[in-house]
Motif scaffolding. Structure first.
Motif, PDB file in Angstrom:
ATOM      1  N   GLY A   1     -17.778   5.494 120.938  1.00  0.00           N
ATOM      2  CA  GLY A   1     -17.792   4.087 121.316  1.00  0.00           C
ATOM      3  C   GLY A   1     -18.652   3.738 122.515  1.00  0.00           C
TER       4      GLY A   1
ATOM      5  N   GLU B   1     -19.367  -3.530 121.883  1.00  0.00           N
ATOM      6  CA  GLU B   1     -18.514  -3.870 120.748  1.00  0.00           C
ATOM      7  C   GLU B   1     -18.843  -5.219 120.115  1.00  0.00           C
ATOM      8  N   SER B   2     -19.750  -5.995 120.683  1.00  0.00           N
ATOM      9  CA  SER B   2     -20.208  -7.183 119.976  1.00  0.00           C
ATOM     10  C   SER B   2     -21.078  -6.787 118.787  1.00  0.00           C
TER      11      SER B   2
ATOM     12  N   GLY C   1     -17.619  -8.267 123.238  1.00  0.00           N
ATOM     13  CA  GLY C   1     -16.602  -7.662 122.400  1.00  0.00           C
ATOM     14  C   GLY C   1     -16.606  -8.064 120.937  1.00  0.00           C
ATOM     15  N   LYS C   2     -15.549  -7.622 120.245  1.00  0.00           N
ATOM     16  CA  LYS C   2     -15.478  -7.796 118.791  1.00  0.00           C
ATOM     17  C   LYS C   2     -15.544  -9.261 118.374  1.00  0.00           C
TER      18      LYS C   2
ATOM     19  N   GLY D   1     -22.575   2.379 123.175  1.00  0.00           N
ATOM     20  CA  GLY D   1     -22.842   1.191 123.976  1.00  0.00           C
ATOM     21  C   GLY D   1     -23.868   1.451 125.068  1.00  0.00           C
TER      22      GLY D   1
ATOM     23  N   GLU E   1     -16.284  -6.376 109.142  1.00  0.00           N
ATOM     24  CA  GLU E   1     -15.197  -5.680 109.842  1.00  0.00           C
ATOM     25  C   GLU E   1     -14.171  -5.193 108.836  1.00  0.00           C
TER      26      GLU E   1
ATOM     27  N   HIS F   1     -20.889  -3.269 117.465  1.00  0.00           N
ATOM     28  CA  HIS F   1     -20.293  -2.142 116.740  1.00  0.00           C
ATOM     29  C   HIS F   1     -18.945  -1.793 117.350  1.00  0.00           C
ATOM     30  N   ALA F   2     -18.018  -1.415 116.498  1.00  0.00           N
ATOM     31  CA  ALA F   2     -16.711  -0.936 116.964  1.00  0.00           C
ATOM     32  C   ALA F   2     -16.221   0.110 115.983  1.00  0.00           C
TER      33      ALA F   2
END
Length: 384
Positions: free
Chosen positions: A294, A282-283, A160-161, A298, A175, A285-286
């Motif tokens: 999204g 999401e690590s 994730g983010k 992924g 970000e 891109h988000a």
């Protein structure tokens, strides 16, 4: 070597599960490290190429049994601005397809992915978090939240983010946080969508209804955080707003699930792979949930990583570094293009400036009237 694996995938969620299955199916000993998590109540609109990959990878069988087909996409300019775009409809029949893709409940996809992982002799799972990671003499040394330790040759971040893998690998990210947030919930409509996803564009973000079977729809409403929080405090007020924002086109609307609000940001990385570490989902891109990019992006990460793993020679020195380099290069163009597309689409809608509004309107006029542009837009939106 005790507690050693060729590939360690960190992070749960659909992308993490898909990555673990892909690595194991490519013939690598794989450990999926992810804590137990509550059921994901969200839904995902996945385009045809993503669905094809899931079928080919053995992650799902027939999409008809899991999801709802998306046959048309309608965009309605509800900004009320002097320069408004025309109503635009895209139909899958234009490109000879029955559907652009399918809308899936994430929980059902998760169950199917877990079934694909079960019984794979190359794949193990550990219900834990990653506490720390460092690379020594070409090997990743991992300390887990349950007190255990692990070594791995290739480290995959699907966390994730706030990715711990990204930080451990020293990959920088950018970000941009927005004032907008997204409210999601399930709705029951008096008149169903009949396979059509309808996107109303308002000055503070789109209001999107996605078909979920029968008269059920999934709502993604983007607006200012305070507006959404105020709306959901009073259920009757929320329903009144939903009816108004849908233009009363679908009769009376009622809530079919609790609503949730989450903040929005645009996240990108300099490179998605290096030093025997790669980032997926999401690590890496988000985006705001606009254009259904999204999870589709992924899954394209997973497909590219799968190809890199299949081309690798795990018996050679430095194979994990080679996989990370090839993956990082393979993903660069797609991540850059998609980030620019989604970011530009979102910021042009929010912009109070007349030139940006004019450019957006002209662009949508082009998509409505010029066949070549329509085909290119459809192809890009499907990730082709």
């Amino acid at each position: 070597m005790a507690n050693h694996t060729q590939v360690a995938v960190i992070g749960g969620g659909l992308v993490g599960k898909a990555t673990a299955v892909a690595a194991a199916n490519a013939g690598f000993s794989t450990l999926h490290v992810a804590p137990d998590a509550p059921v994901d109540r969200r839904t995902s609109a996945l385009m045809g190429p993503s669905v094809d990959y899931m079928i080919d990878a053995g992650l799902i069988d027939d999409p008809e049994t899991l999801g709802t087909p998306l046959t048309r996409i309608r965009i309605i300019d509800a900004t009320g601005r002097p320069l408004r775009a025309p109503e635009t409809v895209f139909s899958a029949s234009e490109i000879g397809h029955r559907a652009f893709g399918w809308n899936f409940a994430n929980a059902r996809l998760g169950e199917s992915f877990s079934q694909a992982a079960a019984g794979n002799e190359n794949l193990d799972r550990r219900a834990a978090t990653l506490k720390s990671a460092s690379r020594v003499d070409g090997v990743w040394h991992l300390e887990l939240g349950d007190g255990g330790t692990l070594t791995a040759e290739l480290l995959v971040g699907a966390d994730g983010k706030g990715s711990s893998v990204r930080k451990a690998a020293g990959i920088s990210m950018r970000e941009r946080k927005f004032d907008q947030a997204a409210l999601v919930c399930d709705l029951e409509l008096e008149r169903g969508l009949d396979g059509e996803s309808v996107e109303f564009h308002y000055p503070n973000g789109p209001f999107t209804l996605v078909p979920a079977g029968g008269n059920r729809a999934n709502l993604v409403w983007i607006d200012r955080l305070e507006t959404l929080e105020d709306a959901r405090r009073e259920p009757e007020h929320l329903i009144s707003l939903l009816n108004a924002k849908s233009g009363h086109l679908f009769g009376t609307i009622s809530a079919a699930s609790p609503s949730f609000v989450f903040p929005l940001s645009l996240l990108s990385v300099d490179v998605a792979g290096r030093d025997a570490a790669v980032l997926v989902g999401e690590s890496a891109h988000a985006f705001p949930p606009i254009g259904a990019q999204g999870l589709n992006l992924g899954l394209r990460d997973v497909a590219n990583l799968n190809a890199c793993l299949k081309a690798a020679n795990p018996g050679s020195y430095g194979w994990a570094d080679a996989v990370a380099r090839s993956y990082g290069g393979a993903r660069r163009g797609d991540l850059t293009r998609t980030g620019a597309f989604v970011g530009g689409l979102f910021t042009s809608l929010l912009s109070p400036h007349l030139p940006a509004q004019a450019l957006r309107s002209v662009g949508l006029w082009g998509l409505k009237t010029i066949p070549l542009l329509r085909k290119q837009a459809i192809s890009f939106g499907m990730g082709q």
